[in-house]
Design an enzyme around this catalytic site. Structure first.
Site, short mmCIF file in Angstrom:
data_model
loop_
_atom_site.label_atom_id
_atom_site.label_comp_id
_atom_site.label_asym_id
_atom_site.label_seq_id
_atom_site.Cartn_x
_atom_site.Cartn_y
_atom_site.Cartn_z
N LYS A 168 11.09 17.82 4.04
CA LYS A 168 10.63 17.77 2.66
C LYS A 168 9.10 17.93 2.68
CE LYS A 168 8.72 13.43 2.29
NZ LYS A 168 7.43 13.04 1.72
N ASP A 197 15.67 14.32 4.88
CA ASP A 197 14.91 13.22 4.31
C ASP A 197 15.04 12.07 5.29
OD1 ASP A 197 13.78 11.15 2.95
OD2 ASP A 197 14.79 11.52 1.06
N HIS A 198 14.02 11.90 6.15
CA HIS A 198 14.15 10.91 7.23
C HIS A 198 14.36 9.51 6.69
CE1 HIS A 198 9.82 10.44 6.29
NE2 HIS A 198 10.00 9.21 6.71
N LYS A 202 17.44 5.51 7.79
CA LYS A 202 17.35 4.06 7.94
C LYS A 202 18.73 3.41 7.80
CE LYS A 202 12.86 3.81 8.27
NZ LYS A 202 12.18 3.34 9.47
N GLU A 236 3.05 1.91 0.39
CA GLU A 236 2.40 2.23 1.65
C GLU A 236 1.01 1.61 1.68
OE1 GLU A 236 3.33 6.48 3.12
OE2 GLU A 236 3.32 6.66 0.94
N ASP A 255 5.71 14.19 -3.66
CA ASP A 255 5.89 13.76 -2.28
C ASP A 255 7.04 12.78 -2.10
OD1 ASP A 255 5.01 13.78 0.47
OD2 ASP A 255 4.17 11.79 0.15
N HIS A 260 12.97 10.80 -1.68
CA HIS A 260 13.22 9.42 -1.28
C HIS A 260 13.78 8.56 -2.41
CE1 HIS A 260 11.30 10.49 2.32
NE2 HIS A 260 10.10 10.02 2.12
N LYS A 360 0.25 4.63 -2.64
CA LYS A 360 -0.53 4.47 -1.41
C LYS A 360 -1.60 3.40 -1.62
CE LYS A 360 0.16 9.03 0.61
NZ LYS A 360 0.83 8.48 1.80
#
Length: 508
Positions: A168, A197-198, A202, A236, A255, A260, A360
């Site tokens: 992505k 989508d890493h 999870k 984050e 992003d 996500h 962020k």
């Protein structure tokens, strides 16, 4: 859920069969993604025997390495980023099966060299299966895909697979996502494309399916009659780091939201699938996404918040504002924080608000889902000392994976005083799992051709269709008050007001 599992004598441990043999080709192998995430994940897979014994890697990048000099650099990266001793030991062996090709992704000669290297490795017992991983900037995806097709490297023959793994963001907006889908599907079939989508690698995210559909405690109350609201937070601590050039074209919405956050939202809200096959789960997730109300311009103004961090403190250290970061315009209008209020138009979730936020330079790194249940009708606990707080189901995604349930209990003593208490389950405590990058399951499933955790073309376009009205309004109305939150805080005050006007608050 992915691969075949065999239970050993300790019921908290499982053994999976090795992934299908293949050669992993990484475009952009010299970048941060490989050293920080991909290679550590491969080491974590290889140490327990989940990779074929002849598994090898061919890397392509523009940096001026040879195979030998790149291996030397990779050894240093293993020492820094691979933490588990067994995984580190495997990584030092795997280094000898890593090969490097230097060149520009647009150069046809690079793909000739790649084709020759794959043929050479096949003579050395390597597999004819290939997994092409695009660990390159988004603007190069089309170039790589086209050149692979021109070199006939995507052609599947003799029961061998050729698959593309695309990171992505998948597109920049709805129009570009459609264009990219059309291109990829013109040179490969859908089964060859893995839109990654890493985040969905999870364990806790995957466990949402098990939590909901294997427990009679939750599914009967998983609806508008018992749930007051749902909050999804991805926070984050880091700023944009060295990704300023990318972030100036993306921003927090592009992003994080159409991938996500929407993926987690679909898992929380989907209906029970007919089976745990990738096709059935994907169909239910897409139905859930299609039920989300597309915001009107007026709703964008009242149900969304954007923010940009200014200077502040993180862990008692001064950090710069976004506009002072490397490769950022001094008057940048790009958001680093997003909060949304969304509703689903279906029977299960009618009138239940879903609050999503990501940002962020937050005070803590945490990704979690909080399900707040409605309070009971009892009038027994109405005085101040008997105040009843709502029951909360907390699903922690990172950095600590687990689940907790908050309920009210009597404080010991002669008076009937209440206090909220938490029952908490941690994956690490119960199952003794080792730290993971989130890419282990992703890579394993790609090698096995399991699409369960990956977006289909239609789902990508559905996600962008939901985000597009927000992008349009924000693009037409530049922010007037950026920066509007200090680094080290939970975002702009407007995010709090988004909840307060509904009589609710963000749960930290």
């Amino acid at each position: 859920m992915n691969g075949e599992y065999i239970m050993d004598q300790d019921a908290s441990k499982t053994i999976r069969n090795p992934a299908n043999p293949c050669i992993l080709v990484i475009f952009g192998i010299a970048g941060d993604l490989t050293k920080r995430l991909l290679f550590p994940a491969l080491c974590n897979l290889g140490s327990p025997g989940l990779l074929d014994e002849n598994f090898c890697i061919v890397g392509v990048a523009k940096e001026d390495y040879t195979s030998e000099s790149f291996r030397e650099q990779l050894i240093k990266d293993i020492d820094e980023f691979v933490t588990d001793p067994d995984a580190k030991k495997y990584g030092l062996l795997l280094v000898n099966r890593v090969y490097y090709i230097s060149g520009e992704f647009s150069d046809p000669n690079v793909y000739t060299l790649l084709k020759n290297k794959l043929a050479e490795l096949e003579t050395q017992k390597a597999s004819k299966n290939c997994l092409f991983y695009f660990a390159a900037p988004p603007e190069l995806m089309e170039t790589i895909a086209i050149e692979l097709s021109k070199a006939s490297l995507l052609t599947e023959e003799n029961n061998c697979f050729r698959r593309m793994v695309v990171e992505k963001p998948f597109g920049h907006d709805l129009a570009s996502a459609k264009e990219l889908n059309q291109l990829l599907l013109s040179i490969a079939n859908e089964k060859q494309i893995f839109r990654i989508d890493h985040f969905l690698g999870k364990e806790t995210v995957q466990n949402l399916l098990a939590l909901r559909f294997s427990n009679g405690l939750f599914e009967p109350i998983w609806n508008r009659l018992y749930i007051d609201n749902v909050q999804i937070t991805v926070a984050e601590v880091l700023g944009v780091e060295k990704r300023g050039s990318y972030y100036e074209h993306a921003g927090a919405l592009r992003d994080m939201v159409p991938n996500h956050l929407f993926q987690m939202l679909s898992l929380i809200t989907m209906e029970p699938p007919a089976s745990f096959s990738a096709d059935n789960i994907r169909a239910e997730k897409e139905k859930a996404l299609r039920a989300i109300q597309i915001l009107t311009p007026e709703q964008v103004l009242s149900q969304t918040v954007r923010g940009q961090y200014g200077p502040g403190k993180i862990d008692f250290k001064e950090v710069p504002g976004y506009r002072s970061e490397q490769n950022i315009a001094p008057d940048s209008p790009i958001e680093t924080f997003v909060a949304l209020k969304l509703f689903l138009d279906n029977w299960r979730w009618q009138h239940v608000p879903f609050y999503l936020r990501t940002g962020k330079r937050m005070p803590a790194r945490q990704s979690k889902i909080i399900v707040q249940f409605k309070s009971g009708p009892s009038t027994l606990f109405t005085s101040a000392e008997h105040k009843v707080l709502p029951n909360l189901l907390n699903i922690f995604i990172q950095p600590e994976e687990g689940i907790s349930l908050r309920f009210n209990a009597k404080i010991p003593g002669p008076h009937l005083d209440l206090s909220p208490v938490d029952m908490k389950f941690k994956y690490a405590d119960y199952f003794g799992i080792k730290p993971q990058t989130g890419y282990e399951t992703i890579l394993y499933d790609c090698m096995n051709g399991d699409h369960l955790l990956f977006d289909h073309a239609d789902m990508v376009e559905t996600e962008w269709a939901l985000a597009q009205p927000i992008l349009d309004v924000w693009g037409a109305l530049p922010p007037r008050n950026f920066p509007n939150y200090a680094a080290g805080t939970w975002g702009p005050k407007e995010a709090e007001e988004l909840m307060l006007k509904d009589g609710k608050k963000w749960h930290l």
